[in-house]
Write a protein that holds these residues in place. Structure first.
Motif, PDB file in Angstrom:
ATOM      1  N   PHE A   1       0.832  -1.192   0.000  1.00  0.00           N
ATOM      2  CA  PHE A   1       0.000   0.000   0.000  1.00  0.00           C
ATOM      3  C   PHE A   1       0.876   1.255   0.000  1.00  0.00           C
ATOM      4  O   PHE A   1       1.926   1.302   0.636  1.00  0.00           O
ATOM      5  CB  PHE A   1      -0.905   0.023   1.237  1.00  0.00           C
ATOM      6  CG  PHE A   1      -1.924  -1.066   1.264  1.00  0.00           C
ATOM      7  CD1 PHE A   1      -3.049  -0.989   0.461  1.00  0.00           C
ATOM      8  CD2 PHE A   1      -1.762  -2.166   2.086  1.00  0.00           C
ATOM      9  CE1 PHE A   1      -3.995  -1.992   0.483  1.00  0.00           C
ATOM     10  CE2 PHE A   1      -2.698  -3.178   2.115  1.00  0.00           C
ATOM     11  CZ  PHE A   1      -3.815  -3.091   1.317  1.00  0.00           C
ATOM     12  N   ARG A   2       0.393   2.276  -0.706  1.00  0.00           N
ATOM     13  CA  ARG A   2       1.037   3.592  -0.701  1.00  0.00           C
ATOM     14  C   ARG A   2      -0.010   4.646  -0.381  1.00  0.00           C
ATOM     15  O   ARG A   2      -1.192   4.492  -0.683  1.00  0.00           O
ATOM     16  CB  ARG A   2       1.675   3.928  -2.048  1.00  0.00           C
ATOM     17  CG  ARG A   2       2.917   3.135  -2.388  1.00  0.00           C
ATOM     18  CD  ARG A   2       3.784   3.860  -3.415  1.00  0.00           C
ATOM     19  NE  ARG A   2       4.565   4.878  -2.745  1.00  0.00           N
ATOM     20  CZ  ARG A   2       5.903   4.928  -2.781  1.00  0.00           C
ATOM     21  NH1 ARG A   2       6.600   4.036  -3.447  1.00  0.00           N
ATOM     22  NH2 ARG A   2       6.541   5.873  -2.133  1.00  0.00           N
ATOM     23  N   GLN A   3       0.456   5.721   0.209  1.00  0.00           N
ATOM     24  CA  GLN A   3      -0.397   6.873   0.500  1.00  0.00           C
ATOM     25  C   GLN A   3       0.261   8.102  -0.109  1.00  0.00           C
ATOM     26  O   GLN A   3       1.434   8.376   0.160  1.00  0.00           O
ATOM     27  CB  GLN A   3      -0.541   7.070   2.005  1.00  0.00           C
ATOM     28  CG  GLN A   3      -1.418   8.247   2.395  1.00  0.00           C
ATOM     29  CD  GLN A   3      -2.900   7.912   2.280  1.00  0.00           C
ATOM     30  OE1 GLN A   3      -3.382   7.020   2.951  1.00  0.00           O
ATOM     31  NE2 GLN A   3      -3.616   8.639   1.438  1.00  0.00           N
ATOM     32  N   THR A   4      -0.466   8.815  -0.936  1.00  0.00           N
ATOM     33  CA  THR A   4       0.064  10.039  -1.524  1.00  0.00           C
ATOM     34  C   THR A   4      -0.785  11.222  -1.093  1.00  0.00           C
ATOM     35  O   THR A   4      -1.930  11.058  -0.652  1.00  0.00           O
ATOM     36  CB  THR A   4       0.089   9.957  -3.061  1.00  0.00           C
ATOM     37  OG1 THR A   4      -1.248   9.747  -3.538  1.00  0.00           O
ATOM     38  CG2 THR A   4       0.972   8.803  -3.531  1.00  0.00           C
ATOM     39  N   ALA A   5      -0.226  12.408  -1.227  1.00  0.00           N
ATOM     40  CA  ALA A   5      -0.899  13.610  -0.744  1.00  0.00           C
ATOM     41  C   ALA A   5      -2.216  13.863  -1.459  1.00  0.00           C
ATOM     42  O   ALA A   5      -3.135  14.456  -0.893  1.00  0.00           O
ATOM     43  CB  ALA A   5       0.022  14.813  -0.899  1.00  0.00           C
ATOM     44  N   ASP A   6      -2.326  13.416  -2.703  1.00  0.00           N
ATOM     45  CA  ASP A   6      -3.534  13.699  -3.479  1.00  0.00           C
ATOM     46  C   ASP A   6      -4.556  12.562  -3.406  1.00  0.00           C
ATOM     47  O   ASP A   6      -5.540  12.554  -4.144  1.00  0.00           O
ATOM     48  CB  ASP A   6      -3.177  13.975  -4.941  1.00  0.00           C
ATOM     49  CG  ASP A   6      -2.460  12.800  -5.591  1.00  0.00           C
ATOM     50  OD1 ASP A   6      -1.978  11.913  -4.856  1.00  0.00           O
ATOM     51  OD2 ASP A   6      -2.369  12.787  -6.833  1.00  0.00           O
ATOM     52  N   GLN A   7      -4.333  11.577  -2.508  1.00  0.00           N
ATOM     53  CA  GLN A   7      -5.265  10.459  -2.374  1.00  0.00           C
ATOM     54  C   GLN A   7      -5.831  10.433  -0.963  1.00  0.00           C
ATOM     55  O   GLN A   7      -5.112  10.662   0.018  1.00  0.00           O
ATOM     56  CB  GLN A   7      -4.553   9.123  -2.640  1.00  0.00           C
ATOM     57  CG  GLN A   7      -4.100   8.942  -4.087  1.00  0.00           C
ATOM     58  CD  GLN A   7      -3.326   7.643  -4.242  1.00  0.00           C
ATOM     59  OE1 GLN A   7      -2.510   7.300  -3.385  1.00  0.00           O
ATOM     60  NE2 GLN A   7      -3.582   6.929  -5.321  1.00  0.00           N
ATOM     61  N   SER A   8      -7.115  10.133  -0.875  1.00  0.00           N
ATOM     62  CA  SER A   8      -7.737  10.037   0.443  1.00  0.00           C
ATOM     63  C   SER A   8      -7.581   8.642   1.044  1.00  0.00           C
ATOM     64  O   SER A   8      -7.756   8.475   2.248  1.00  0.00           O
ATOM     65  CB  SER A   8      -9.233  10.380   0.340  1.00  0.00           C
ATOM     66  OG  SER A   8      -9.880   9.494  -0.566  1.00  0.00           O
TER      67      SER A   8
END
Length: 330
Positions: A289-296
């Protein structure tokens, strides 16, 4: 017609030629090296009926042995608070692994301030190899790690050379951990999750410099902490590679798999956890899993792994664990 002596000489010449060809053939086509044993030192066994799926999971991912940890109710997903239920967790792990001790190595847990040495001796007599301690985690931290009420148990663990896996929040409780390591330098202690420093490798390095016998595991657990940890280690990849090169004998592979949930979706997450934790060490690229600034929400993405060379990978995947576990493997 050839004489008998001529025929004998010719036969000997052919035989020598065949032998030489065999030797040269062996030199030009060496046998592949034996596969390195892989030991996962960080698996939470939370229910007895997870043993068969766990063994199948290990075979699928070429994991030869696993250290299986007793867990309190909170870690097992049964609710509660603090260390409640940990003795039931000890019973579960000892009973469930009894028929599989060649593959599943049981670690029990203790309340450092309340359990006596007789309880530790009983657990050891029933096959407990080592001890997993949760009291360096803020959810289980009722007293300082170096509290006077803990001293007798720390001393016993050190004197008996019992392998210890400790979860230590080194942001909150670093000074307590350091006090324990100074007081009990012979502890066979592995500090989990890069000693709580996946997002601050300088903190881990300073601890390893100060305490030359301190070992760390490389495990990443649930999606949130692992996502943050993998992203940070990707940014600090060169620094982590330098630390592996500096101390190849001090890193141990783990997954922090929790075996609750046996439905197909949970099994897919088990696979992802094994592949990502192994991939961090072995591969140039791995998925999690990844989390980016533009994803909720977190989505599956790709990370850059360490792709360790064999002289670093072999120790991390199994050799260091085998040395730490010692007599437990015999």
């Amino acid at each position: 017609m050839r004489s008998r002596a001529d025929r004998g000489a010719r036969f000997r010449s052919i035989a020598w030629g065949a032998a030489l060809a065999a030797v040269l053939g062996c030199r030009s086509s060496p046998a592949p090296p034996a596969r390195q044993e892989v030991i996962d030192i960080h698996v939470h066994l939370t229910e007895a009926n997870a043993v068969a799926p766990l063994l199948a999971h290990m075979a699928k991912h070429h994991i030869d042995r696993a250290v299986v940890l007793a867990s309190p109710d909170l870690t097992s997903g049964r609710g509660g608070s603090g260390l409640s239920g940990y003795r039931a967790g000890n019973e579960l792990v000892l009973d469930a692994t009894a028929a599989h001790r060649g593959k599943l190595i049981p670690f029990v847990t203790l309340d450092l301030g309340h359990d006596d040495l007789a309880y530790l001796a009983e657990l050891r007599s029933r096959g407990a190899c080592g001890v997993k301690l949760y009291q360096g985690h803020n959810l289980f931290h009722e007293r300082p790690l170096d509290d006077p009420s803990h001293q007798a148990m720390w001393q016993a663990l050190a004197d008996q050379a019992i392998p210890v896996l400790l979860h230590a929040n080194t942001v909150r409780y670093r000074s307590e951990l350091e006090a324990v390591l100074r007081a009990f330098p012979d502890l066979r202690l592995v500090c989990a999750h890069l000693c709580g420093s996946r997002t601050d490798l300088a903190r881990m390095e300073s601890l390893m410099e100060a305490f030359p016998r301190l070992l760390v595991d490389t495990s990443h657990g649930s999606a949130g902490p692992a996502t943050e940890g993998f992203a940070s280690l990707e940014r600090d990849r060169a620094q982590l590679l330098r630390l592996f090169s500096r101390w190849p004998e001090r890193f141990l592979f783990g997954t922090d798999l929790v075996t609750s949930g046996l439905d197909p979706m949970s099994m897919e997450l088990w696979d992802l956890q094994a592949e990502s934790n192994m991939g961090l060490l072995k591969e140039d690229k791995f998925r999690f899993f990844r989390q980016t600034a533009d994803q909720s929400a977190r989505t599956i993405g790709t990370y850059q792994g360490l792709h360790l060379p064999p002289e670093l990978l072999g120790p991390a995947l199994g050799q260091n664990a085998a040395r730490w576990l010692g007599a437990c493997l015999r």
